[in-house]
Scaffold this motif. Structure first.
Motif, PDB file in Angstrom:
ATOM      1  N   GLY A 302     -21.406  18.900  25.653  1.00 26.16           N
ATOM      2  CA  GLY A 302     -21.405  18.778  27.102  1.00 26.16           C
ATOM      3  C   GLY A 302     -21.400  20.079  27.854  1.00 26.16           C
ATOM      4  O   GLY A 302     -20.852  20.169  28.961  1.00 26.16           O
ATOM      5  N   VAL A 303     -22.021  21.127  27.294  1.00 23.65           N
ATOM      6  CA  VAL A 303     -22.023  22.434  27.953  1.00 23.65           C
ATOM      7  C   VAL A 303     -23.448  22.922  28.209  1.00 23.65           C
ATOM      8  O   VAL A 303     -23.722  24.117  28.208  1.00 23.65           O
ATOM      9  CB  VAL A 303     -21.241  23.481  27.130  1.00 23.65           C
ATOM     10  N   GLU A 304     -24.361  21.985  28.459  1.00 25.48           N
ATOM     11  CA  GLU A 304     -25.759  22.363  28.703  1.00 25.48           C
ATOM     12  C   GLU A 304     -25.920  23.331  29.872  1.00 25.48           C
ATOM     13  O   GLU A 304     -26.852  24.138  29.896  1.00 25.48           O
ATOM     14  CB  GLU A 304     -26.614  21.126  28.980  1.00 25.48           C
ATOM     15  N   ALA A 305     -25.000  23.252  30.839  1.00 21.18           N
ATOM     16  CA  ALA A 305     -25.105  24.111  32.021  1.00 21.18           C
ATOM     17  C   ALA A 305     -24.979  25.589  31.661  1.00 21.18           C
ATOM     18  O   ALA A 305     -25.412  26.453  32.415  1.00 21.18           O
ATOM     19  CB  ALA A 305     -24.036  23.742  33.040  1.00 21.18           C
ATOM     20  N   GLY A 306     -24.403  25.880  30.491  1.00 20.49           N
ATOM     21  CA  GLY A 306     -24.234  27.274  30.092  1.00 20.49           C
ATOM     22  C   GLY A 306     -25.345  27.798  29.200  1.00 20.49           C
ATOM     23  O   GLY A 306     -25.255  28.918  28.681  1.00 20.49           O
ATOM     24  N   ALA A 307     -26.414  27.031  29.035  1.00 21.32           N
ATOM     25  CA  ALA A 307     -27.484  27.414  28.116  1.00 21.32           C
ATOM     26  C   ALA A 307     -28.199  28.691  28.552  1.00 21.32           C
ATOM     27  O   ALA A 307     -28.355  28.969  29.743  1.00 21.32           O
ATOM     28  CB  ALA A 307     -28.492  26.278  27.998  1.00 21.32           C
ATOM     29  N   VAL A 308     -28.621  29.468  27.573  1.00 23.52           N
ATOM     30  CA  VAL A 308     -29.489  30.621  27.815  1.00 23.52           C
ATOM     31  C   VAL A 308     -30.879  30.264  27.304  1.00 23.52           C
ATOM     32  O   VAL A 308     -31.025  29.443  26.400  1.00 23.52           O
ATOM     33  CB  VAL A 308     -28.972  31.890  27.109  1.00 23.52           C
ATOM     34  N   ASP A 309     -31.920  30.882  27.893  1.00 21.99           N
ATOM     35  CA  ASP A 309     -33.272  30.548  27.452  1.00 21.99           C
ATOM     36  C   ASP A 309     -33.812  31.524  26.421  1.00 21.99           C
ATOM     37  O   ASP A 309     -34.879  31.317  25.852  1.00 21.99           O
ATOM     38  CB  ASP A 309     -34.236  30.439  28.643  1.00 21.99           C
ATOM     39  N   GLN A 310     -33.053  32.591  26.167  1.00 20.44           N
ATOM     40  CA  GLN A 310     -33.401  33.521  25.101  1.00 20.44           C
ATOM     41  C   GLN A 310     -32.184  34.359  24.741  1.00 20.44           C
ATOM     42  O   GLN A 310     -31.255  34.500  25.543  1.00 20.44           O
ATOM     43  CB  GLN A 310     -34.543  34.441  25.515  1.00 20.44           C
ATOM     44  N   ALA A 311     -32.172  34.874  23.518  1.00 17.11           N
ATOM     45  CA  ALA A 311     -31.070  35.727  23.090  1.00 17.11           C
ATOM     46  C   ALA A 311     -31.177  37.078  23.788  1.00 17.11           C
ATOM     47  O   ALA A 311     -32.272  37.617  23.965  1.00 17.11           O
ATOM     48  CB  ALA A 311     -31.123  35.913  21.585  1.00 17.11           C
ATOM     49  N   THR A 312     -30.035  37.614  24.178  1.00 16.08           N
ATOM     50  CA  THR A 312     -29.990  38.907  24.870  1.00 16.08           C
ATOM     51  C   THR A 312     -28.959  39.792  24.190  1.00 16.08           C
ATOM     52  O   THR A 312     -27.895  39.308  23.785  1.00 16.08           O
ATOM     53  CB  THR A 312     -29.607  38.722  26.354  1.00 16.08           C
ATOM     54  N   ILE A 313     -29.255  41.060  24.082  1.00 17.83           N
ATOM     55  CA  ILE A 313     -28.298  42.019  23.532  1.00 17.83           C
ATOM     56  C   ILE A 313     -27.620  42.756  24.678  1.00 17.83           C
ATOM     57  O   ILE A 313     -28.272  43.321  25.553  1.00 17.83           O
ATOM     58  CB  ILE A 313     -28.987  43.026  22.590  1.00 17.83           C
ATOM     59  N   ASN A 314     -26.279  42.713  24.680  1.00 15.26           N
ATOM     60  CA  ASN A 314     -25.464  43.439  25.658  1.00 15.26           C
ATOM     61  C   ASN A 314     -25.850  43.111  27.112  1.00 15.26           C
ATOM     62  O   ASN A 314     -26.022  44.005  27.941  1.00 15.26           O
ATOM     63  CB  ASN A 314     -25.570  44.947  25.416  1.00 15.26           C
ATOM     64  N   GLY A 315     -25.939  41.809  27.402  1.00 11.04           N
ATOM     65  CA  GLY A 315     -26.275  41.409  28.769  1.00 11.04           C
ATOM     66  C   GLY A 315     -25.091  41.356  29.700  1.00 11.04           C
ATOM     67  O   GLY A 315     -25.265  41.135  30.907  1.00 11.04           O
ATOM     68  N   GLY A 316     -23.871  41.567  29.193  1.00  6.74           N
ATOM     69  CA  GLY A 316     -22.674  41.509  30.034  1.00  6.74           C
ATOM     70  C   GLY A 316     -22.505  42.739  30.892  1.00  6.74           C
ATOM     71  O   GLY A 316     -22.964  43.833  30.553  1.00  6.74           O
ATOM     72  N   LYS A 317     -21.815  42.568  32.012  1.00  8.61           N
ATOM     73  CA  LYS A 317     -21.602  43.669  32.954  1.00  8.61           C
ATOM     74  C   LYS A 317     -20.150  44.118  32.957  1.00  8.61           C
ATOM     75  O   LYS A 317     -19.267  43.407  32.537  1.00  8.61           O
ATOM     76  CB  LYS A 317     -21.995  43.219  34.367  1.00  8.61           C
TER      77      LYS A 317
END
Length: 317
Positions: A302-317
């Motif tokens: 039930g966490v579809e809202a948190g989906a990403v559409d591609q893997a990202t490296i170090n995308g956090g701020k």
């Protein structure tokens, strides 16, 4: 476990003390401390899974990726009877089919996972860990000083932080500003912990009473304290808070208040010295996104809202 230098915002989510290895490949069933293996599918013409060759040779030889995780954070990772279940174990199972190696989870407290990885106890940390600059750079959230080399992240889900109270007893709490002069329970080293400390300083600066913060080794203990009337509110990552509200006491114990804040990516933490493993994990995550195996896991929990559409490296701020 959201944005922080320690588990969300800018801090370190608390959870560690290794207790046992749990192999993740198929159903993640436990028999004592044993591991379970699943038949690897999607093999190429050489008989190896499609992305096996991308892994470091030592991982190929070992046939396993050692994972540090706090297995007490439902629904992200937790035990259900003798079975280890949750979002992270299911994603690891899907990744294993692409990479052709087992993911062996070892339980530990959250705030020691990165140090355990640096010491060689784990190859990666996968435990609802928020990707942020502080962790990437190895900066202690409380002192602002560099305490380690930092890590790289392969981002796989987005989540924010939520506040919850006892059901029917919100006491007018709907925002972090409403917590001034109140008592909150959190898991040590998490983004929620960081946010509570930052908000308490803001309360003081604004001439209001500070927040009384009680931090626990795991989120379950924090929930127990709130349930028993020992605090006014609790805070966790949104998926965890929402799961507690839905399941604790059959849905009669807690309620969410206000909106989630500090939305940030969860990342699989990998040593900066292990770019080959990092890139193999990124390729595997992109693969399960394409095959819809990733989507199936998120729908299951039930966490579809948190989906990403591609893997990202170090995308956090």
């Amino acid at each position: 476990m959201t944005a922080s230098t320690t588990r969300r915002s800018t801090a370190a989510r608390s959870r560690w003390a290794a207790t046992g290895a749990i192999a993740v490949t198929g159903a993640l069933l436990l028999s004592g401390c044993g591991d379970q293996r699943d038949k690897v599918t999607n093999t190429d013409t050489s008989g190896k899974p499609p992305l096996f060759s991308l892994l470091p040779k030592e991982i190929q030889s070992a046939g396993v990726i050692k994972v540090g995780s706090d297995i007490n954070y439902p629904p992200v990772e937790f035990r259900k009877g003798n079975e280890v279940v949750g979002i992270d174990p299911d994603i690891a199972e899907a990744l294993s089919k692409q990479l052709g190696v087992r993911f062996e989870f070892s339980n530990g407290t959250f705030d020691t996972l990165l140090s355990g990885m640096r010491s060689g106890r784990y190859d990666i940390a996968m435990s609802a860990m928020t990707d942020n600059k502080g962790r990437q750079e190895g900066i202690d959230p409380d002192t602002g000083k560099k305490v380690g080399k930092g890590v790289d992240f392969v981002d796989y889900l987005t989540a924010g932080v939520s506040i919850y109270t006892r059901k029917g007893d919100t006491q007018g709490i709907s925002t972090w500003d409403d917590l001034c002069g109140r008592k909150i329970v959190v898991q040590r080293g998490t983004t929620s912990h960081d946010l509570a400390k930052a908000q308490s300083k803001k309360c003081d600066k604004d001439g209001k009473k500070t927040i009384s913060i009680e931090a626990f080794a795991n989120d379950t203990e924090a929930q127990t304290r709130l349930r028993g009337g020992g605090a006014d509110a609790g805070s966790s990552d949104f998926p965890v808070a929402a799961y507690a509200v839905r399941t604790s006491g059959g849905g009669d114990d807690f309620e969410l208040v206000g909106e989630q804040v500090e939305a940030a990516p969860y990342g699989i933490a990998v040593s900066k010295d292990d770019a080959q493993l990092r890139d193999a994990l990124k390729a595997a995550l992109d693969a399960i996104i394409r095959t819809k195996d990733y989507e199936k896991v998120l729908k299951k929990w039930g966490v579809e809202a948190g989906a990403v559409d591609q893997a990202t490296i170090n995308g956090g701020k």
